[in-house]
Design an enzyme around this catalytic site. Structure first.
Site, PDB file in Angstrom:
ATOM      1  N   CYS A   2       0.848  -1.193   0.000  1.00 40.63           N
ATOM      2  CA  CYS A   2       0.000   0.000   0.000  1.00 40.63           C
ATOM      3  C   CYS A   2       0.885   1.244   0.000  1.00 40.63           C
ATOM      4  O   CYS A   2       1.982   1.235   0.558  1.00 40.63           O
ATOM      5  CB  CYS A   2      -0.855   0.028   1.250  1.00 40.63           C
ATOM      6  N   LYS A 603       6.801  -4.150  -3.875  1.00 43.59           N
ATOM      7  CA  LYS A 603       8.241  -3.884  -3.796  1.00 43.59           C
ATOM      8  C   LYS A 603       8.770  -3.967  -2.372  1.00 43.59           C
ATOM      9  O   LYS A 603       9.875  -4.425  -2.151  1.00 43.59           O
ATOM     10  CB  LYS A 603       8.547  -2.507  -4.404  1.00 43.59           C
TER      11      LYS A 603
HETATM   12  C1  AGP Z   1      12.859  -9.861  -4.646  1.00 42.59           C
HETATM   13  O1  AGP Z   1      12.842 -10.106  -6.004  1.00 42.59           O
HETATM   14  C2  AGP Z   1      11.554  -9.879  -4.020  1.00 42.59           C
HETATM   15  N1  AGP Z   1      10.658  -8.963  -4.621  1.00 42.59           N
HETATM   16  C3  AGP Z   1      11.478  -9.980  -2.514  1.00 42.59           C
HETATM   17  O2  AGP Z   1      11.790 -11.304  -2.194  1.00 42.59           O
HETATM   18  C4  AGP Z   1      12.355  -9.028  -1.673  1.00 42.59           C
HETATM   19  O3  AGP Z   1      13.701  -9.330  -1.856  1.00 42.59           O
HETATM   20  C5  AGP Z   1      11.962  -9.161  -0.190  1.00 42.59           C
HETATM   21  O4  AGP Z   1      10.633  -8.774  -0.037  1.00 42.59           O
HETATM   22  C6  AGP Z   1      12.856  -8.360   0.714  1.00 42.59           C
HETATM   23  O5  AGP Z   1      12.813  -7.009   0.393  1.00 42.59           O
HETATM   24  P1  AGP Z   1      13.866  -5.991   0.997  1.00 42.59           P
HETATM   25  O6  AGP Z   1      15.199  -6.361   0.457  1.00 42.59           O
HETATM   26  O7  AGP Z   1      13.411  -4.658   0.511  1.00 42.59           O
HETATM   27  O8  AGP Z   1      13.791  -6.124   2.476  1.00 42.59           O
END
Ligand code: AGP
Length: 608
Positions: A2, A603
């Site tokens: 969100c 993201k």
């Molecule tokens: C990566 O391709 C993913 N979208 C996801 O696994 C991501 O790495 C995970 O949510 C951790 O995010 P962060 O590195 O922003 O903490």
């Protein structure tokens, strides 16, 4: 996840909010909405699906007003339909709320409201907050929010407007990011600083339990006990304005191809050639402490977790310090044993991942020094840590992380070098490692030349429904990361496995319909993984092998051979990951998927 953007000022509010929504888009969402005062009347526009669906509803609207809130929703409570999209209104329709996070006691609050005869228009936890604020509203929105939040449990970042108070915007946060952007006679609230730096670079990072009352003239922050607190205005860089796809069809492909430059930026000024050492300004204060640590825990989620696994091998190899890697979501609820010489690292591209932040706080609570490896400057994890290292690779827009992974591994190699030089690495060994790290950008550049070759392989396999990814030692995490990339954007089931483990079960899956990607550069375990590859071939599996020059005997029996350049074997994950990123990308494009915003993903995962 969100996202929130809110505005109070002198400009026409609708274009400001529409721009905000577009900038939030990269985070991933499944519905969106706007609430604003139009000639003094509170109006709400919402739509499921992409922002263009909301835009269609706004096409013929002539809005007069300069106060409003908007939101992109990633469904948690209730499906992604119009009713559940934010903003949510109080009974009577005077107060509108947008919310990030999860209200954990919403069922209890809702029950009380239902008993009072309030009816609900959505299935969300957020709507409870709107009604609860209205319950306390006696002509002062800020006071009503403060009183309502006393009853709310869970994580939230909220922005609130009220039809009866056209000169006030309220924001509040606990456990979910919310920042205030301060301009000339105008202000912004947002969950993501990148959405507003084009308007103002004067930022106030709100803290948990802050309630900010924003007017055109200024702002006042109070804590939950109604006491005014002072919050510093900070200047931030406007890196985000530069982010465009350029000639690339997707941000993900652009970010894959940016990696040579990204790694250069990541190592710039951090390698001491003559000393054979690394210099990391963010760790300077901790150098003495680092000398006495005898155990390291690294905690992270998703791709960052796989980078941490590579880090585990790097640190153990070069520095001889035992390392444990744990999912942040597990670490936070265990009772982790943290000794006086245990150092904790968290890794997070976004710096906002809820589980990683909670793990960080749990470790600090147990007395650990926590250092973090983040990309987003000023993010919550970066600010909460006791020190750390930024990636410096610029914003990563594609939801599937690529350049951040390789920068995380690169930073971990710098940390491993620094810790190693404090312990068992000689200056000569250090110098060799420095040279090897320095050679990474050129080697990545070479690996990217395999793009066309990998596209052809993708064309052969994109209709398959299952993939296995195998690797050993440094390439086991690479295999895990390769499988994650494929799952995320192609929606094809893929599993990463330590290559030798396959015969303990998964080998039963192998037949002519199972493509198996084996990461097998020429290193100390090459002969072992060749045997594992033969076991797959003997059962009819299709073998796609990522290897280096001199890869006989793999060439004789693999279905496809991808040859990447060689670097120091401990740094090879930065190179072998490149073909896997490209393979996932091309398969997803051939499947016709939205590569930059794959379904159901966000993201940064700001809920647990
Ligand atoms: C990566 O391709 C993913 N979208 C996801 O696994 C991501 O790495 C995970 O949510 C951790 O995010 P962060 O590195 O922003 O903490």
């Amino acid at each position: 996840m969100c996202g929130i953007v809110a505005y109070i000022g002198f400009r026409p509010v609708l274009p400001v909010l529409q721009d905000g929504l577009k900038r939030l888009e990269y985070m991933g969402y499944d519905s969106s909405g706007i609430g604003l005062l139009d000639s003094g009347r509170l109006r709400i526009f919402k739509a499921p699906g992409k922002i263009r669906e909301l835009e269609k509803k706004l096409e013929n609207e002539e809005i007069k007003g300069n106060l409003g809130i908007c939101h992109t929703r990633w469904a948690t409570h209730g499906e992604p339909n119009e009713a559940n999209a934010h903003p949510h209104l109080s009974a009577g329709g005077k107060i509108a709320v947008v919310h990030n996070g999860i209200i954990e006691n919403y069922a209890v609050l809702k029950k009380k409201l239902l008993a009072e005869g309030i009816s609900f228009a959505s299935e969300t936890d957020t709507e409870v907050v709107a009604h609860w604020i209205a319950k306390f509203y006696k002509g002062n929105l800020s006071q009503a929010v403060l009183k309502a939040l006393e009853h709310v449990e869970g994580a939230f970042g909220i922005a609130v407007i009220c039809e009866d108070e056209p000169d006030v915007l309220i924001g509040a946060k606990r456990g979910s990011p919310l920042v205030l952007g301060v301009g000339e006679n105008e202000s912004f609230l947002t969950s993501d600083v990148s959405t507003i730096v084009g308007h103002t670079q004067k930022i106030v990072y709100l803290e948990d339990n802050d309630v900010v009352t924003v007017s055109r003239a200024g702002f006042e922050v109070k804590n939950i006990r109604d006491k005014t607190v002072s919050r510093e205005i900070q200047e931030v860089d406007n890196d985000f304005e530069l982010v465009q796809k350029g000639d690339f069809p997707h941000f993900m492909l652009k970010e894959i191809f940016e990696q040579p430059e990204a790694i250069k930026n990541c190592i710039r000024g951090r390698l001491l050639l003559n000393d054979g050492n690394a210099k990391l300004a963010g760790l300077d204060k901790s150098l003495k402490e680092l000398r006495s640590i005898d155990r390291i825990i690294i905690t992270a989620c998703g791709t960052s977790y796989y980078a941490a696994m590579v880090g585990e091998y790097l640190i153990e190899e070069w520095a001889g310090i035992p390392v444990e890697v744990e999912y942040a979501s597990e670490f936070r609820y265990r009772n982790p044993i943290i000794g006086s010489n245990t150092l904790v690292f968290t890794i997070s591209q976004s710096g906002e991942t809820a589980d990683t932040l909670a793990a960080l706080k749990e470790a600090q609570n147990k007395g650990a020094t926590v250092l973090s490896i983040c990309n987003v400057v000023g993010s919550t994890i970066a600010r909460t840590s006791n020190g750390g290292v930024y990636l410096h690779v610029g914003p990563e827009i594609g939801i599937a992380s690529t350049k951040a992974f390789n920068a995380q591994v690169t930073v971990l190699s710098l940390i491993a070098l620094l810790l190693g030089r404090q312990r068992r690495l000689s200056s000569v060994q250090g110098m060799e490692i420095v040279q090897a790290i320095n050679s990474l950008p050129a080697a990545v550049e070479q690996a990217l030349k395999l793009n066309d070759e990998i596209l052809e392989i993708a064309k052969v396999y994109y209709k398959h429904t299952n993939f296995l990814y195998l690797g050993r030692h440094f390439h086991y995490p690479v295999a895990m990361e390769g499988a994650l990339k494929l799952k995320e954007i192609s929606y094809i089931h893929a599993e990463g496995y330590p290559a030798a483990e396959v015969k303990h079960g998964p080998i039963a899956l192998i037949d002519a319909n199972m493509p198996v990607v084996i990461v097998a550069p020429k290193d100390a375990l090459f002969d072992k993984i060749v045997s594992n590859a033969r076991e797959i071939k003997a059962r009819g599996g299709k073998l796609i092998v990522v290897t280096t020059a001199d890869s006989a005997p793999l060439d004789e029996f693999a279905d496809h051979i991808i040859k990447v350049p060689s670097v120091n074997s401990a740094l090879m994950p930065v190179i072998t990951s490149i073909p896997l990123q490209l393979l996932a990308y091309h398969i997803a494009v051939l499947c016709g998927n939205d590569v930059d915003q794959p379904r159901n993903l966000t993201k940064s995962v700001m809920v647990e």
